[in-house]
Design a protein around this motif. Structure first.
Motif, PDB file in Angstrom:
ATOM      1  N   ILE A  11       0.975  -1.366   0.206  1.00 23.10           N
ATOM      2  CA  ILE A  11       0.185  -0.167   0.006  1.00 23.10           C
ATOM      3  C   ILE A  11       0.859   1.298  -0.237  1.00 23.10           C
ATOM      4  N   SER A  12       0.680   2.507  -0.848  1.00 21.32           N
ATOM      5  CA  SER A  12       1.757   3.220  -1.198  1.00 21.32           C
ATOM      6  C   SER A  12       0.973   4.467  -0.514  1.00 21.32           C
ATOM      7  N   SER A  13       1.462   5.315   0.263  1.00 24.57           N
ATOM      8  CA  SER A  13       1.068   6.300   1.368  1.00 24.57           C
ATOM      9  C   SER A  13       1.970   7.488   1.091  1.00 24.57           C
ATOM     10  N   ASN A  14       1.482   8.153   1.268  1.00 28.42           N
ATOM     11  CA  ASN A  14       2.173  10.067   1.078  1.00 28.42           C
ATOM     12  C   ASN A  14       1.832  10.671   2.531  1.00 28.42           C
ATOM     13  N   VAL A  15       1.055  10.230   3.646  1.00 27.79           N
ATOM     14  CA  VAL A  15       1.457  10.835   4.805  1.00 27.79           C
ATOM     15  C   VAL A  15       2.454  10.050   5.436  1.00 27.79           C
ATOM     16  N   GLN A  16       3.037  11.104   6.237  1.00 25.87           N
ATOM     17  CA  GLN A  16       4.198  10.714   7.213  1.00 25.87           C
ATOM     18  C   GLN A  16       3.782  11.215   8.453  1.00 25.87           C
ATOM     19  N   HIS A  17       4.140  10.455   8.631  1.00 28.74           N
ATOM     20  CA  HIS A  17       3.419  10.855  10.342  1.00 28.74           C
ATOM     21  C   HIS A  17       5.080  11.496  11.317  1.00 28.74           C
ATOM     22  N   LYS A  18       4.917  12.085  12.049  1.00 28.40           N
ATOM     23  CA  LYS A  18       6.095  12.642  12.703  1.00 28.40           C
ATOM     24  C   LYS A  18       5.804  12.098  14.373  1.00 28.40           C
ATOM     25  N   TYR A  19       6.642  11.695  14.625  1.00 27.88           N
ATOM     26  CA  TYR A  19       6.672  10.924  15.825  1.00 27.88           C
ATOM     27  C   TYR A  19       8.398  11.423  16.319  1.00 27.88           C
ATOM     28  N   SER A  20       8.294  12.833  17.041  1.00 29.12           N
ATOM     29  CA  SER A  20       9.080  12.951  18.797  1.00 29.12           C
ATOM     30  C   SER A  20       9.390  12.809  20.347  1.00 29.12           C
ATOM     31  N   ILE A  21      10.469  12.336  20.228  1.00 20.13           N
ATOM     32  CA  ILE A  21      10.542  11.931  21.455  1.00 20.13           C
ATOM     33  C   ILE A  21      11.895  12.443  21.872  1.00 20.13           C
ATOM     34  N   ASN A  22      12.617  13.010  22.790  1.00 17.00           N
ATOM     35  CA  ASN A  22      14.101  13.408  23.145  1.00 17.00           C
ATOM     36  C   ASN A  22      14.353  12.717  24.838  1.00 17.00           C
ATOM     37  N   ILE A  23      14.659  11.825  24.864  1.00 18.92           N
ATOM     38  CA  ILE A  23      15.271  11.117  26.170  1.00 18.92           C
ATOM     39  C   ILE A  23      16.714  11.221  26.068  1.00 18.92           C
ATOM     40  N   CYS A  24      17.174  11.424  27.610  1.00 15.89           N
ATOM     41  CA  CYS A  24      18.387  11.120  28.120  1.00 15.89           C
ATOM     42  C   CYS A  24      19.004  10.337  28.644  1.00 15.89           C
ATOM     43  N   ALA A  25      19.690   9.500  28.328  1.00 21.41           N
ATOM     44  CA  ALA A  25      19.885   8.792  28.562  1.00 21.41           C
ATOM     45  C   ALA A  25      21.772   8.066  28.378  1.00 21.41           C
ATOM     46  N   GLY A  26      22.101   7.597  30.075  1.00 14.18           N
ATOM     47  CA  GLY A  26      23.836   7.720  29.503  1.00 14.18           C
ATOM     48  C   GLY A  26      24.901   6.455  29.928  1.00 14.18           C
ATOM     49  N   ILE A  27      25.933   6.095  30.073  1.00 13.50           N
ATOM     50  CA  ILE A  27      26.977   5.632  30.928  1.00 13.50           C
ATOM     51  C   ILE A  27      27.835   6.131  30.659  1.00 13.50           C
TER      52      ILE A  27
END
Length: 123
Positions: A11-27
């Protein structure tokens, strides 16, 4: 697309959904910092609040010797270059942060640079 009748269906789609999340993690050495959800629209002011209040909490279980020898690495994102943020890191981590502006400059056009490459190859 999964289909039991036509295994080759697309199925072709011209719709792109924007997902945005900022996560901080570290080592840090052999210690993991738990993930921390940052605000959706991160700016210099919100990032400074994160540095002042969340980072100390995240580092609470990290040994003092590790905290005293760690570096903060920031790329050129707008939230990472605010004057208030730079002043805060200059006061709390003098000469121990990498970023645009000082004390150790972020190499231009190197958004995925990690500390090993940075110090191995130099600037």
């Amino acid at each position: 697309m999964w289909s039991s009748e036509n295994l080759h269906i697309t199925i072709s789609s011209n719709v792109q959904h924007k997902y945005s999340i900022n996560i901080c993690a570290g080592i840090l050495g052999d210690h993991l910092l738990r993930p921390y959800l940052l605000p959706e629209r991160l700016n210099g002011e919100k990032y400074l609040v994160f540095l002042q209040h969340a980072i100390p909490d995240l580092l609470q279980e990290i040994p003092t010797t590790v905290r005293q020898n760690m570096w903060f690495m920031h790329n050129g994102a707008r939230a990472h270059i605010s004057i208030a943020m730079r002043n805060h890191l200059d006061a709390t981590n003098p000469e121990r942060w990498i970023g645009r502006g000082r004390p150790v400059a972020w190499t231009l056009r190197s958004s995925d640079l990690n500390p090993f490459y940075f110090f191995f190859w130099g600037t």
